[in-house]
Design a protein around this motif. Structure first.
Motif, mmCIF file in Angstrom:
data_model
loop_
_atom_site.group_PDB
_atom_site.id
_atom_site.type_symbol
_atom_site.label_atom_id
_atom_site.label_comp_id
_atom_site.label_asym_id
_atom_site.label_seq_id
_atom_site.Cartn_x
_atom_site.Cartn_y
_atom_site.Cartn_z
ATOM 1 N N PHE B 46 0.862 -1.171 0.000
ATOM 2 C CA PHE B 46 0.000 0.000 0.000
ATOM 3 C C PHE B 46 0.901 1.225 0.000
ATOM 4 C CE2 PHE B 46 -1.924 3.426 2.513
ATOM 5 C CZ PHE B 46 -3.095 3.646 1.788
ATOM 6 N N GLY B 47 0.500 2.205 -0.717
ATOM 7 C CA GLY B 47 1.269 3.447 -0.750
ATOM 8 C C GLY B 47 0.530 4.437 -1.622
ATOM 9 N N ARG E 30 -3.734 1.526 8.215
ATOM 10 C CA ARG E 30 -4.239 2.660 7.447
ATOM 11 C C ARG E 30 -4.990 3.626 8.364
ATOM 12 N NH1 ARG E 30 -8.803 0.783 4.206
ATOM 13 N NH2 ARG E 30 -9.593 1.088 6.314
ATOM 14 N N THR E 35 1.594 5.559 6.063
ATOM 15 C CA THR E 35 1.575 6.015 4.668
ATOM 16 C C THR E 35 1.783 4.880 3.679
ATOM 17 O OG1 THR E 35 3.925 6.493 4.842
ATOM 18 C CG2 THR E 35 2.389 8.327 5.200
ATOM 19 N N GLY E 36 2.242 3.752 4.160
ATOM 20 C CA GLY E 36 2.438 2.634 3.243
ATOM 21 C C GLY E 36 2.976 1.427 3.963
ATOM 22 N N TRP E 37 2.966 0.315 3.282
ATOM 23 C CA TRP E 37 3.569 -0.914 3.793
ATOM 24 C C TRP E 37 3.778 -1.869 2.635
ATOM 25 C CZ3 TRP E 37 -1.421 0.565 5.311
ATOM 26 C CH2 TRP E 37 -2.454 -0.119 4.667
ATOM 27 N N PHE E 107 7.127 9.541 4.728
ATOM 28 C CA PHE E 107 6.480 8.728 5.768
ATOM 29 C C PHE E 107 5.553 9.540 6.674
ATOM 30 C CE2 PHE E 107 10.427 7.021 4.407
ATOM 31 C CZ PHE E 107 10.104 5.732 4.098
#
Ligand SMILES: Nc1ncnc2c1ncn2[C@@H]1O[C@H](COP(=O)(O)O)[C@@H](O)[C@H]1O
Ligand SMILES: Nc1ncnc2c1ncn2[C@@H]1O[C@H](COP(=O)(O)O)[C@@H](O)[C@H]1O
Ligand SMILES: Nc1ncnc2c1ncn2[C@@H]1O[C@H](COP(=O)(O)O)[C@@H](O)[C@H]1O
Ligand code: NA
Ligand code: NA
Ligand code: NA
Lengths: 325, 107, 107, 325, 107, 325
Positions: B46-47, E30, E35-37, E107
């Motif tokens: 996810f990003g 989330r 912000t992401g993974w 981030f």
């Protein structure tokens, strides 16, 4: 030849099944490596068949005219696509160029489905069209890069220059070009007789394997659509629907000019109308990494591919038959 | 303690990057003098507001990979400068941590 | 803070090793008292001047894997001594880092 | 039977296609898991076919003579290979022993390709040769380990001793032995009648699937060659070309002594001439981890395999036919 | 030094979890503002006295995955509280380490 | 129809081969993605065939009676299974409920093997049974959750409530339901004529592909058994053997009541007797994560599946034939 026949052919119905399953967020999937293996099979099958047919007739001037026309189409269509996108949609220069490249290139699965539809309709087509498909894969990429690079930052151009070996291999030696051209030559060398021992694998189960593959294509198209449509505005989606028609019309004109028989004309229209979702995205990630893949992948696989499978192919066949009849 | 000596202190670089850019990143590390690295495939992520997962993009061009490189500070620090430039136009997440290693002579 | 207690401090062992030697490394960890580990497949790598990638060696005998083991210092430190011996004749990259964990009772 | 026929058979041409694509650094690949599935299919197919044939004829003394000869060949060839490598090349004792083990064992795909070539040539062969293939896989590994361990450090021997359960399973119960022997027995139990319902899958598409598989083999061989050839000196490469001939000649002599019919003799020659690239490397990584895989994998898959496919098989068939008639 | 600034200090969260619970863990991250993974598939593992390996459970429901999330302490620390609750009934190994990153703005 | 014929059919023998190889700890495996591709093929094949057959006969009252009976069986069998497990074994409430859910649901591969056994035996069966298989997949899961949740901690129920969207997709839109129902409809629309072009892929090689798939199932069952049996007590293992019989008997009674012909009755018995190892475990990991998968996976795949393949199917066919004859 009846358009409804194509729409309710098992190949199209399995595509629809996958599409609906994905839109309903089914957790099912066809393993990617299995589908990739089937894709290689499909390309080998049409390559071999085309090669065998080519071994029976001499290449004449018309063939080279088609090769030339195909090259021009692939180089030229991205200009039209780019202009259409820049005028109607808010896509950035890079995204518009990258997307345009997809529409100059081709979708080999759409081509395979069209060959199958022609067989069902009993309309003959020439083997060398497989070579035409291979020819049309690459030129569009060059146009797309040129469109994106005009006046771009120097480091972007530097990047492309540095990667150009890898890029060249990616666009000239990718699986579909290697397998199509390779199988075409092997089919031509083997001839009718050599092919006989292979036909139990490459002819008889062809349509069945295409059904299985199309189920996966439907799942992919549906998933792409579900994830990506929010990002697309109306203008790009409309583009994904009218651009194939523009391509098909131009190809129909050229085909009529060259005097192609209906089956060949229909296939040239299909190639022109279809959009890449394997070779071109790969090239774009390499050379234009700042372009947004969710735009062009969603458009080519989620919008244009289903359109061509369900409506485009029967339409192009009908038009090609009419023009020639 | 086979790893409590100062020699055993190394850096662990972890780079999460789109697969088409992998070779560029590898070349960069090799040029900087890294003795080795290992790449692991990602399956999803996810990003930037979108989820991604392997197997939905037939071109495989948006597949992400995770590169792990254990190396000396003297080698990896300069490499990061160049990497910053490579990542300028690209997706790429870099993190560095302090680790201790067995057989420090390998790095 | 669910993880700022001293109990939450553990070691994270990361072992990059050729797959045929994986079982030996696993047995070693189990004998040392590790409570668990997880293995991730590598897809390519570089070391000793050659690039390697999964799918080119049909025997799969040169495929690399990455083993991650979260454990107590008291368990992992002795394990490293034995591991040094196992790796004597083999390819194998070991790094250890300090981590904090949730649910320290699991380790 | 014409050597050129084999060289331009689709099976060999698809192998060449893969080989060239890989040498030109094409990014294409056949998914490993798909190819592995096809390999299991190919082994099931020849196992079943062999079993059905065995169900029709009683096992006589000749069969057991061949089983014995095969065992001796597999145990014995590594000694010759080891001596040749130690005298001509600079390979270390361990690398020479490990490589020698590969040449005593066999390549099942080479065997499958030879069966296909025999069928095209219309030369019959016996079903029990499939069992011979299975028999020859393992003994060579024992010789190789013995050669490498003589006077080796104790901890190396300790290692082998500790892993011997795993090693035994790896060499005695690997996929090819399980599937070949299993399918042979199942084919023998099912007989002609039971096989009938299976033949649409195991006989008709056989050659087509072999083509698809050979494309992948070509890619693998080419990639191995491109990565590994720099590490190999001239002497090992020459070894990869003459060692199969030595193996084939010895097998031809033994086959003539036993009085084998030409098809069976050709297959024994092929087994003797071929080198393992699956079972033996796996065993060597386990038992001789300090040996260098890029030496033996490159040699057996990158040099000997292509040589046998393109030149060896037609040659052995021609020689076997000549000797017998 | 592109990463020696204080801004460059982040946390690296590594979560080893059964794949059916992955989406829950992702939603949690989330919602916490990550912000992401990136998720990496595991191929085998050991825990609670049993070895597990991908490809033996046809439902794939016991397959493990490794989620890597690089994030700010302010984001990840609260997320861990919620995660503790999610893991209450589930298999799940969490470790956190200190890392430095390039491009901290991401981030 | 002879039970021994089924036991020595290639399909069962390949299953046994895989089972023994796994029990002997062979390192061999069929790649999971390849096997998953074959599974989709098998479901498409029986779905299409069933659809074509359905296109030839009108749906009558009996069909809906069977649909109803199937729903009741799937909802009801878990109660019996749960009671049996709670009384005889030491399994926790959650584990007993989760396991019970598996036995109310079905194993599609067992069903496919039964269809194949019926074809060999020459006993006709109706196409709509494929729909019955799809119908029986899900209701059992609801019963299992209800059994497990009665008086459970609130947070467990909360969890289920939160995941219910995902759970619903998992149980209503999983691969087997999508492919079976989809292919059934496509087969019905295509009819005999449309199917003709597909039969070279979906009919002719069916049994061969089933053999290859069964080899993998044997490997999976054997591996599950080897890892899990220590954890199972005698009572659960016994349950894995008698529960299918209970299911089959109840189905036989219902089938006789409805007046089903022998082939259809046998298939209903098979569905009732078989236990899920794909859809239900996935649902249980999602909704009852504290249940122990090694209990229910080992039981359904390691005990009940082999029992049904080797003994159950021929037995149910024999009983169904007797009852009707
Ligand atoms: N904070 C993060 N931690 C780990 N992986 C990330 C992170 N942010 C982004 N990624 C990975 O990078 C990919 C692209 O992210 P983005 O550049 O934000 O679109 C994602 O799909 C993830 O796989
Ligand atoms: N410094 C390193 N960091 C991470 N992985 C490494 C490193 N060195 C070697 N490797 C891995 O170990 C394999 C064998 O390396 P080598 O022993 O140097 O031939 C490589 O293919 C990499 O996958
Ligand atoms: N200490 C650990 N380090 C890394 N992974 C672990 C550890 N313990 C358990 N695991 C993983 O979690 C899975 C389930 O473990 P358990 O909850 O102990 O049954 C194992 O199969 C491993 O993949
Ligand atoms: Na086009
Ligand atoms: Na040999
Ligand atoms: Na049941």
């Amino acid at each position: 030849m009846n358009a409804l026949d194509t729409l309710f052919s098992p190949v199209v119905m399995f595509f629809a099944l996958g599409l609906f399953a994905a839109l309903l967020r089914s957790p099912m999937s066809v393993p990617q490596s299995f589908a990739k293996g089937l894709a290689i099979y499909l390309m080998m099958a049409i390559g071999l068949k085309g090669g065998v047919e080519m071994s029976k007739t001499a290449l004449d001037g018309q063939v080279f005219a088609v090769f030339g026309a195909a090259t021009v189409l692939s180089f030229g269509l991205p200009f039209i696509a780019y202009a259409a996108l820049r005028v109607t949609s808010g896509l950035s220069k890079t995204d518009a160029a990258a997307t345009a490249g997809h529409y100059g290139s081709i979708s080999i699965v759409t081509f395979v489905a069209a060959i199958d539809a022609l067989r069902i309709a009993g309309i003959p087509s020439s083997g060398y069209l497989v070579a035409v498909a291979a020819i049309m894969e690459t030129p569009a990429i060059i146009t797309a890069l040129w469109l994106a690079m005009r006046g771009a930052r120097n480091d972007a151009a530097d990047d492309v220059a540095r990667d150009k070996g890898e890029l060249a291999r990616e666009v000239l030696l990718n699986a579909s070009i290697v397998v199509l051209i390779g199988a075409l030559i092997i089919g031509a060398v083997a001839g009718e007789e050599g092919y006989e021992r292979l036909s139990a694998f490459f002819t008889a189960p062809f349509q069945g394997i295409l059904c299985l593959f199309m189920l996966d294509m439907g799942l992919n198209a549906g998933r792409g659509l579900r994830r990506g449509w929010r990002k697309l505005g109306l203008a790009p989606i409309a583009f994904g629907l009218y651009m194939p028609l523009i391509g098909a019309v131009i190809a129909a004109l050229i085909g009529t000019l060259i005097g192609l028989p209906p089956g060949d004309k229909a296939l040239l229209m299909v190639l022109s109308a279809s959009a890449s979702y394997i070779a071109v995205p790969a090239a774009m990630r390499l050379a234009l990494p700042e372009s947004d893949p969710s735009v062009y992948l969603t458009l080519s696989l989620g919008v244009t591919f289903p359109f061509n499978i369900a409506i485009g192919i029967p339409l192009y066949i009908a038009v090609a038959s009419m023009l020639s009849g | 303690m086979p790893f409590s000596h100062d020699d055993n202190k190394k850096l662990r670089l972890e780079l999460i990057i789109e697969s088409p850019a992998l070779r560029r990143a590898e070349d960069l590390l090799r040029d900087a003098g890294a003795t080795g690295w290992t790449v692991v495939p990602a399956m999803s992520g996810f990003g930037g507001q979108t989820r991604w997962s392997r197997g939905t993009d037939l071109s495989e061009a948006t597949d992400m990979v995770v590169l792990i490189c254990i190396g000396d500070e003297d080698v990896l620090k300069p490499a990061l400068q160049t990497m910053l430039k490579l990542l300028d136009r690209r997706i790429g997440i870099v993190n560095i941590s302090d680790v201790r290693v067995l057989r420090p002579g390998l790095f």
